[in-house]
Structure formats: structure tokens, C-alpha cells
Scaffold this motif. Structure first.
Motif, short mmCIF file in Angstrom:
data_model
loop_
_atom_site.label_atom_id
_atom_site.label_comp_id
_atom_site.label_asym_id
_atom_site.label_seq_id
_atom_site.Cartn_x
_atom_site.Cartn_y
_atom_site.Cartn_z
N VAL A 38 0.84 -1.20 0.00
CA VAL A 38 0.00 0.00 0.00
C VAL A 38 0.88 1.26 0.00
O VAL A 38 0.57 2.25 -0.66
CB VAL A 38 -0.99 0.00 1.19
N GLY A 39 2.01 1.22 0.69
CA GLY A 39 2.92 2.36 0.73
C GLY A 39 3.48 2.72 -0.64
O GLY A 39 3.70 3.90 -0.95
N LYS A 55 -3.78 10.73 -0.37
CA LYS A 55 -3.09 9.55 0.14
C LYS A 55 -3.94 8.80 1.16
O LYS A 55 -3.97 7.56 1.14
CB LYS A 55 -1.73 9.95 0.74
N CYS A 58 -7.37 0.95 -0.79
CA CYS A 58 -6.45 -0.19 -0.95
C CYS A 58 -6.49 -1.11 0.26
O CYS A 58 -6.50 -2.34 0.12
CB CYS A 58 -5.03 0.31 -1.17
N THR A 59 -6.52 -0.54 1.45
CA THR A 59 -6.57 -1.33 2.67
C THR A 59 -7.85 -2.15 2.74
O THR A 59 -7.83 -3.31 3.16
CB THR A 59 -6.41 -0.43 3.91
N SER A 83 -5.30 5.11 0.42
CA SER A 83 -4.88 4.09 1.39
C SER A 83 -6.09 3.34 1.93
O SER A 83 -6.04 2.12 2.10
CB SER A 83 -4.13 4.73 2.55
N ARG A 137 0.83 4.64 -2.39
CA ARG A 137 0.80 6.00 -1.83
C ARG A 137 1.93 6.86 -2.40
O ARG A 137 1.73 8.03 -2.73
CB ARG A 137 0.92 5.97 -0.31
#
Length: 159
Positions: free
Chosen positions: A19-20, A44, A51-52, A48, A23
């Protein structure tokens, strides 16, 4: 009116550690477009969350799933689509969990509805489509603010 756009697409394993990277990619694109620091942080957070949600909920038992992210770079906006092919959820259940009452404290917020609430709060437009997986489409306008009646107001910035 839609204008021509550049599209950037990436796919990553549906694992939290990736995920980072999404971002960072988003941050680079938004910075190049001229978004403010605060808008980039909002973008972001929203991406995030999308995606999470895909990582945590779409592929509960299947560790080989992937998350697809598509960035549509327009002159006046950034359109982001986060999609998975995993198990879907009932959006009405998620909306019911969201922190929509000012009487609730942070400790009373239910897990699961906060992500969708944040996306809707931080982005100008959010659309969730549930079919064979979940697709979250989000739009953030560049140098503009949305007002509650649906009209767009130009936000002039002075240098």
C-alpha cells in the motif's frame, strides 16, 4: 466535460506492505500536477483506505489476489480507480457503520465504515461499484472546491 487524459496503471499483490508503494506513486503524480500539500495528504489517506479495504476484505483466504490502481491525469482533476476481484460487501452495511452522527465519540465509531466515510469526506466524488469484486472510483479536482449543492466554485489562490 471530459478532456483527454494520461493514464497510469499499476497492480500490486493484495498485501499491506505494498500500500505504501501505491501512496508514493500517488504522491508523485499529485505533486507533478500541482496539488497542495494538504490535498496530497487527503488523496493519500483516501487511496490508502480503498487499498486497505481491498487487502483486508477482498481476499480473506486467497493470498494470491491483487489490487489494481488506475490514475487518470486530467488538466483539472485526478481520477483514481482502485479495484479488486475478491469478495464483495454490502455497501448499505458499511454506510450504516460510518460516523454520521456528531454525538458519537471516536471510541464509539465502528470499524469498517470509517474508510468509506473518509473517502467521501476527503474526495470531491466517490463511486463504489460492486460486481465481480469492488471498484472504488474517486475524483479530486485541482484548485477547486465542491459545495454541497453540487456546483463547483473556483478556488483562486494568490501567490
Amino acid at each position: 466535460m471530459k478532456t483527454a487524459a494520461d493514464y497510469i496503471e499499476m497492480k500490486s499483490p493484495a498485501k499491506p506492505e505494498y500500500v505504501g508503494i501505491i501512496r508514493l506513486t500517488l504522491s508523485g503524480i499529485a505533486s507533478k500536477m500541482g496539488y497542495s500539500y494538504d490535498d496530497i495528504e487527503d488523496l493519500k489517506i483516501a487511496v490508502s483506505e480503498a487499498c486497505t479495504n481491498a487487502v483486508q476484505h477482498a481476499y480473506k483466504l486467497d493470498k494470491s489476489g491483487e489490487v489494481s490502481v488506475r490514475f487518470g491525469v486530467f488538466e483539472d482533476r485526478l481520477e483514481i480507480v482502485v479495484a479488486d476481484q475478491g469478495d464483495s460487501f454490502d455497501i448499505r452495511d458499511q454506510e450504516a457503520l460510518g460516523p454520521y452522527s456528531p454525538e458519537h465519540t471516536v471510541d464509539q465509531l465502528s470499524e469498517g465504515g470509517l474508510g468509506l466515510y473518509l473517502m467521501e469526506t476527503l474526495m470531491d466524488e466517490v463511486n463504489v461499484q460492486i460486481d465481480s469484486g469492488v471498484t472504488v472510483s474517486m475524483t479530486k479536482f485541482l484548485n477547486r472546491e465542491r459545495v454541497d449543492d453540487g456546483t463547483t466554485v473556483q478556488n483562486y489562490e494568490t501567490n
